[in-house]
Motif scaffolding. Structure first.
Motif, PDB file in Angstrom:
ATOM      1  N   PHE A 199       0.846  -1.193   0.000  1.00  0.00           N
ATOM      2  CA  PHE A 199       0.000   0.000   0.000  1.00  0.00           C
ATOM      3  C   PHE A 199       0.881   1.242   0.000  1.00  0.00           C
ATOM      4  N   LYS A 200       0.291   2.359  -0.394  1.00  0.00           N
ATOM      5  CA  LYS A 200       0.964   3.651  -0.296  1.00  0.00           C
ATOM      6  C   LYS A 200       0.083   4.635   0.444  1.00  0.00           C
ATOM      7  N   CYS A 201      -1.146   4.851  -0.049  1.00  0.00           N
ATOM      8  CA  CYS A 201      -1.941   5.933   0.536  1.00  0.00           C
ATOM      9  C   CYS A 201      -2.941   5.469   1.592  1.00  0.00           C
ATOM     10  N   GLY A 202      -3.534   4.298   1.423  1.00  0.00           N
ATOM     11  CA  GLY A 202      -4.515   3.805   2.384  1.00  0.00           C
ATOM     12  C   GLY A 202      -5.875   4.461   2.283  1.00  0.00           C
ATOM     13  N   GLY A 203      -6.095   5.294   1.257  1.00  0.00           N
ATOM     14  CA  GLY A 203      -7.354   6.013   1.146  1.00  0.00           C
ATOM     15  C   GLY A 203      -8.094   5.851  -0.164  1.00  0.00           C
ATOM     16  N   GLY A 204      -7.670   4.899  -0.993  1.00  0.00           N
ATOM     17  CA  GLY A 204      -8.373   4.655  -2.246  1.00  0.00           C
ATOM     18  C   GLY A 204      -7.949   5.529  -3.403  1.00  0.00           C
ATOM     19  N   LEU A 205      -6.837   6.244  -3.256  1.00  0.00           N
ATOM     20  CA  LEU A 205      -6.401   7.152  -4.309  1.00  0.00           C
ATOM     21  C   LEU A 205      -5.385   6.543  -5.269  1.00  0.00           C
ATOM     22  N   CYS A 206      -4.503   5.672  -4.765  1.00  0.00           N
ATOM     23  CA  CYS A 206      -3.373   5.227  -5.592  1.00  0.00           C
ATOM     24  C   CYS A 206      -3.573   3.863  -6.259  1.00  0.00           C
ATOM     25  N   GLY A 207      -4.368   2.988  -5.680  1.00  0.00           N
ATOM     26  CA  GLY A 207      -4.576   1.656  -6.256  1.00  0.00           C
ATOM     27  C   GLY A 207      -3.497   0.646  -5.928  1.00  0.00           C
ATOM     28  N   THR A 208      -2.533   1.000  -5.104  1.00  0.00           N
ATOM     29  CA  THR A 208      -1.416   0.120  -4.779  1.00  0.00           C
ATOM     30  C   THR A 208      -1.851  -1.150  -4.054  1.00  0.00           C
ATOM     31  N   CYS A 209      -2.931  -1.077  -3.280  1.00  0.00           N
ATOM     32  CA  CYS A 209      -3.353  -2.223  -2.463  1.00  0.00           C
ATOM     33  C   CYS A 209      -4.289  -3.183  -3.211  1.00  0.00           C
ATOM     34  N   LYS A 210      -4.244  -3.133  -4.532  1.00  0.00           N
ATOM     35  CA  LYS A 210      -5.052  -4.028  -5.363  1.00  0.00           C
ATOM     36  C   LYS A 210      -4.707  -5.483  -5.032  1.00  0.00           C
ATOM     37  N   CYS A 211      -5.728  -6.269  -4.734  1.00  0.00           N
ATOM     38  CA  CYS A 211      -5.492  -7.662  -4.369  1.00  0.00           C
ATOM     39  C   CYS A 211      -6.648  -8.534  -4.869  1.00  0.00           C
ATOM     40  N   LEU A 212      -6.391  -9.817  -4.975  1.00  0.00           N
ATOM     41  CA  LEU A 212      -7.372 -10.773  -5.484  1.00  0.00           C
ATOM     42  C   LEU A 212      -7.916 -11.598  -4.329  1.00  0.00           C
ATOM     43  N   VAL A 213      -9.219 -11.514  -4.113  1.00  0.00           N
ATOM     44  CA  VAL A 213      -9.863 -12.350  -3.109  1.00  0.00           C
ATOM     45  C   VAL A 213     -10.129 -13.692  -3.782  1.00  0.00           C
ATOM     46  N   GLU A 214      -9.254 -14.663  -3.514  1.00  0.00           N
ATOM     47  CA  GLU A 214      -9.315 -15.957  -4.198  1.00  0.00           C
ATOM     48  C   GLU A 214     -10.385 -16.869  -3.629  1.00  0.00           C
ATOM     49  N   LYS A 215     -10.660 -16.724  -2.351  1.00  0.00           N
ATOM     50  CA  LYS A 215     -11.725 -17.505  -1.710  1.00  0.00           C
ATOM     51  C   LYS A 215     -12.487 -16.588  -0.780  1.00  0.00           C
ATOM     52  N   GLY A 216     -13.808 -16.718  -0.776  1.00  0.00           N
ATOM     53  CA  GLY A 216     -14.621 -15.968   0.165  1.00  0.00           C
ATOM     54  C   GLY A 216     -15.008 -14.573  -0.269  1.00  0.00           C
ATOM     55  N   VAL A 217     -14.984 -14.295  -1.584  1.00  0.00           N
ATOM     56  CA  VAL A 217     -15.350 -12.951  -2.044  1.00  0.00           C
ATOM     57  C   VAL A 217     -16.759 -12.577  -1.580  1.00  0.00           C
ATOM     58  N   GLU A 218     -17.601 -13.586  -1.353  1.00  0.00           N
ATOM     59  CA  GLU A 218     -18.959 -13.323  -0.866  1.00  0.00           C
ATOM     60  C   GLU A 218     -18.954 -12.776   0.572  1.00  0.00           C
ATOM     61  N   HIS A 219     -17.808 -12.857   1.235  1.00  0.00           N
ATOM     62  CA  HIS A 219     -17.679 -12.344   2.599  1.00  0.00           C
ATOM     63  C   HIS A 219     -17.104 -10.928   2.639  1.00  0.00           C
ATOM     64  N   THR A 220     -17.080 -10.267   1.478  1.00  0.00           N
ATOM     65  CA  THR A 220     -16.619  -8.882   1.423  1.00  0.00           C
ATOM     66  C   THR A 220     -17.811  -7.973   1.153  1.00  0.00           C
ATOM     67  N   ASP A 221     -17.668  -6.705   1.493  1.00  0.00           N
ATOM     68  CA  ASP A 221     -18.755  -5.754   1.292  1.00  0.00           C
ATOM     69  C   ASP A 221     -18.832  -5.307  -0.165  1.00  0.00           C
ATOM     70  N   ALA A 222     -19.756  -4.420  -0.459  1.00  0.00           N
ATOM     71  CA  ALA A 222     -19.975  -3.950  -1.830  1.00  0.00           C
ATOM     72  C   ALA A 222     -18.776  -3.155  -2.348  1.00  0.00           C
ATOM     73  N   VAL A 223     -18.545  -3.258  -3.652  1.00  0.00           N
ATOM     74  CA  VAL A 223     -17.473  -2.519  -4.312  1.00  0.00           C
ATOM     75  C   VAL A 223     -17.775  -1.021  -4.227  1.00  0.00           C
ATOM     76  N   LYS A 224     -16.760  -0.247  -3.903  1.00  0.00           N
ATOM     77  CA  LYS A 224     -16.899   1.205  -3.753  1.00  0.00           C
ATOM     78  C   LYS A 224     -16.560   1.923  -5.061  1.00  0.00           C
ATOM     79  N   ALA A 225     -17.022   3.170  -5.185  1.00  0.00           N
ATOM     80  CA  ALA A 225     -16.745   3.987  -6.370  1.00  0.00           C
ATOM     81  C   ALA A 225     -15.246   4.171  -6.584  1.00  0.00           C
ATOM     82  N   LYS A 226     -14.485   4.331  -5.498  1.00  0.00           N
ATOM     83  CA  LYS A 226     -13.026   4.506  -5.624  1.00  0.00           C
ATOM     84  C   LYS A 226     -12.384   3.281  -6.263  1.00  0.00           C
ATOM     85  N   GLU A 227     -12.916   2.084  -5.973  1.00  0.00           N
ATOM     86  CA  GLU A 227     -12.359   0.871  -6.557  1.00  0.00           C
ATOM     87  C   GLU A 227     -12.610   0.822  -8.060  1.00  0.00           C
ATOM     88  N   LYS A 228     -13.767   1.310  -8.473  1.00  0.00           N
ATOM     89  CA  LYS A 228     -14.127   1.290  -9.898  1.00  0.00           C
ATOM     90  C   LYS A 228     -13.228   2.195 -10.725  1.00  0.00           C
TER      91      LYS A 228
END
Length: 99
Positions: free
Chosen positions: A35-64
């Motif tokens: 990570f770099k910013c921790g606030g959804g601005l840089c995209g550095t913390c991009k990761c793949l939820v390989e198992k259990g994606v149904e256990h995550t919340d809704a995708v945010k506008a910053k992610e899109k």
């Protein structure tokens, strides 16, 4: 408590309270998600939820702004924007350091 497996960090498994932020859990438990910013601005913390994606919340506008529709369908998320409500396994591409 839920279990999070950090696949890219030698499959390290940690326990965390339900509803926690994925990046904060990674920081607290030394999970290793980059990570770099921790606030959804840089995209550095991009990761793949390989198992259990149904256990995550809704995708945010910053992610899109950083992830394509195809990536989102595959389970890619930004750790700083993702809250976890059940067991997941997550991986990421290693950071390439500039020389």
């Amino acid at each position: 408590m839920i279990q999070i497996t950090f696949i890219s960090n030698n499959a390290k498994v940690v326990s965390a309270p339900e509803g926690g932020n994925l990046l904060r859990i990674s920081l607290r438990e030394q999970g290793g998600i980059p990570f770099k910013c921790g606030g959804g601005l840089c995209g550095t913390c991009k990761c793949l939820v390989e198992k259990g994606v149904e256990h995550t919340d809704a995708v945010k506008a910053k992610e899109k702004k950083h992830l394509s529709e195809d990536e989102l369908k595959q389970g890619w998320r930004m750790a700083c924007q993702t809250f976890v409500n059940g067991d997941i396994a997550v991986s990421w591409k290693p950071r390439v350091l500039a020389r």
